[in-house]
Design an enzyme around this catalytic site. Structure first.
Site, mmCIF file in Angstrom:
data_model
loop_
_atom_site.group_PDB
_atom_site.id
_atom_site.type_symbol
_atom_site.label_atom_id
_atom_site.label_comp_id
_atom_site.label_asym_id
_atom_site.label_seq_id
_atom_site.Cartn_x
_atom_site.Cartn_y
_atom_site.Cartn_z
ATOM 1 N N HIS A 1 0.860 -1.193 0.000
ATOM 2 C CA HIS A 1 0.000 0.000 0.000
ATOM 3 C C HIS A 1 0.891 1.236 0.000
ATOM 4 O O HIS A 1 1.272 1.741 1.049
ATOM 5 C CB HIS A 1 -0.923 -0.031 1.233
ATOM 6 C CG HIS A 1 -1.931 1.066 1.271
ATOM 7 N ND1 HIS A 1 -3.102 0.978 1.986
ATOM 8 C CD2 HIS A 1 -1.958 2.300 0.698
ATOM 9 C CE1 HIS A 1 -3.788 2.092 1.860
ATOM 10 N NE2 HIS A 1 -3.112 2.914 1.084
ATOM 11 N N HIS B 1 -9.541 0.867 -1.115
ATOM 12 C CA HIS B 1 -9.496 1.538 0.180
ATOM 13 C C HIS B 1 -10.907 1.454 0.785
ATOM 14 O O HIS B 1 -11.897 1.793 0.126
ATOM 15 C CB HIS B 1 -9.142 3.015 0.029
ATOM 16 C CG HIS B 1 -7.693 3.290 -0.254
ATOM 17 N ND1 HIS B 1 -6.999 2.691 -1.251
ATOM 18 C CD2 HIS B 1 -6.811 4.129 0.368
ATOM 19 C CE1 HIS B 1 -5.754 3.146 -1.250
ATOM 20 N NE2 HIS B 1 -5.607 4.022 -0.279
ATOM 21 N N GLU C 1 -11.115 3.399 6.165
ATOM 22 C CA GLU C 1 -10.041 4.299 6.618
ATOM 23 C C GLU C 1 -10.717 5.396 7.445
ATOM 24 O O GLU C 1 -10.587 5.419 8.665
ATOM 25 C CB GLU C 1 -9.283 4.879 5.418
ATOM 26 C CG GLU C 1 -8.167 5.865 5.809
ATOM 27 C CD GLU C 1 -7.526 6.571 4.609
ATOM 28 O OE1 GLU C 1 -8.106 6.553 3.507
ATOM 29 O OE2 GLU C 1 -6.429 7.163 4.800
HETATM 30 N N1 ADE Z 1 -4.688 8.617 -1.942
HETATM 31 C C1 ADE Z 1 -3.454 8.695 -1.449
HETATM 32 N N2 ADE Z 1 -3.440 8.344 -0.163
HETATM 33 C C2 ADE Z 1 -4.710 8.025 0.180
HETATM 34 C C3 ADE Z 1 -5.343 7.582 1.360
HETATM 35 N N3 ADE Z 1 -4.669 7.403 2.498
HETATM 36 N N4 ADE Z 1 -6.660 7.377 1.331
HETATM 37 C C4 ADE Z 1 -7.350 7.572 0.211
HETATM 38 N N5 ADE Z 1 -6.805 7.984 -0.929
HETATM 39 C C5 ADE Z 1 -5.497 8.214 -0.950
HETATM 40 ZN ZN ZN Z 2 -3.771 4.762 0.509
#
Ligand code: ADE
Ligand code: ZN
Length: 332
Positions: free
Chosen positions: A16, A196, A199
């Site tokens: 990642h 993703h 998060e």
């Molecule tokens: N693009 C780059 N880093 C990211 C992240 N942590 N979350 C979502 N999109 C991203």
């Molecule tokens: Zn990311």
């Protein structure tokens, strides 16, 4: 061997990392100058001072602005090559690199320019540094389904150079379900799938990534802890989470590294891995992330090794390569 030495000698796979997030201010200034493009900073110090984020969006605004100076194939090559040197320093022996084509094609930079520059650096990294790599193309989720579909069409002629597709950018308000049809088409074309999810967004987005996008891995996924049924499923399906500790701290997903759930998730049997996400913006590459969690959490040496083993198990390399690296780790 102490923990620091162990972290240094452990072979690791990074799963990642956004190549645009490895853009160090020094290189940004150099490329801006040679391309005669203005950037809104007078000095490298001023750039670093701007890297104070309160959530994902406040970071993304600055991250997309930085990427504006990348125009030529050589720029993308230089960006990726600088990252591979960091990999060598951290004993990252394999990396699966995200790139965001829409960030560049929307400015008029051709898809092939981006891909060729990155690919040439990948070939050189294997030849000169012995580091293997794959490229994963991410769709920007704040843009439309139609734009993602067009990007997928652009990528089809280069299918052999791109192992998978992913989903990144502003999570809240842009659930995986928005891209169900794009990912169905990508799967049909033979791309592996990551996204993703969880998060900043809720555990519900992780369910959607699993059920609707049919992912091979979840990127981040730390919010899965809110839902015991989801955790059960992640363990049962051995579904990897590509966790990014320094990113979570810098983007205020957590308030303190001592509160990070990577250790709890590991102890519950979730296949968590350690990654840097956007290391030029978040204060460190792979080993910095390992050090940050090792210092804040009571991780044993066996657990540090397990995190490295997980990184190979969760990677898209052949089984024989996975076994080779895992054997190497067991012998340490
Ligand atoms: N693009 C780059 N880093 C990211 C992240 N942590 N979350 C979502 N999109 C991203
Ligand atoms: Zn990311």
């Amino acid at each position: 061997m102490n923990n620091s030495e162990l972290i240094r000698v452990l072979p690791k796979a990074e799963l990642h990392v956004h190549i645009e997030g490895t853009f160090e201010p020094e290189l940004m200034f150099e490329i801006a100058q040679r391309n005669k493009i203005d950037i809104p900073y007078k000095s490298i110090d001023e750039v670093k001072q701007a890297y104070n984020f309160h959530n994902l969006q406040s970071f993304l605004d600055i991250y997309y602005a930085g990427a504006n100076v990348l125009v030529y194939e050589q720029d993308f090559y230089d960006l990726a090559w600088a990252y591979f040197i960091k990999c060598q320093q951290d004993n990252v022996v394999h990396t699966e690199i995200f790139f965001d084509p829409q960030t560049h094609t929307d400015r008029g930079v051709a898809f092939e320019i981006v891909l060729n520059g990155l690919k040439k650096a990948c070939v050189d990294a294997q030849e000169k540094l012995g580091i293997t790599s794959h490229l994963i193309m991410c769709f920007l989720r704040h843009l439309s389904e139609e734009a993602a579909m067009q990007t997928l069409e652009q990528a089809l002629p280069f299918k052999d150079q791109i192992i998978g597709v992913g989903l990144d950018s502003s999570e809240l308000g842009h659930p995986p379900s928005k891209f169900e049809r794009v990912f169905a088409k990508a799967r049909e074309a033979g791309f592996l799938i990551v996204a993703h999810a969880g998060e900043e967004g809720p555990a519900e987005y992780v369910w959607e990534a699993l059920d609707l996008l049919k992912v091979n891995r979840i990127d981040h996924g730390v919010r899965s802890e809110d839902d015991p049924k989801l955790l059960e499923r992640l363990v049962l399906e051995k579904m990897p989470l590509t966790v990014c500790p320094l990113s979570n701290l810098k983007l205020c997903v957590i308030d303190d590294m001592a509160d990070h759930n990577i250790h709890r998730l590991l102890k519950q049997g979730v296949k968590v891995t350690v990654n840097s996400d956007d290391p030029a913006y978040f204060g460190g590459y792979m080993n910095d992330n390992f050090h940050a969690i090792e210092q804040a959490l009571p991780l044993s040496q066996d657990e540090l090794k397990q995190l490295a083993i997980n990184s190979f198990e969760a990677s898209f390399i052949p089984e024989s390569e996975k076994r080779k690296w895992i054997k190497h780790i067991h012998a340490l």
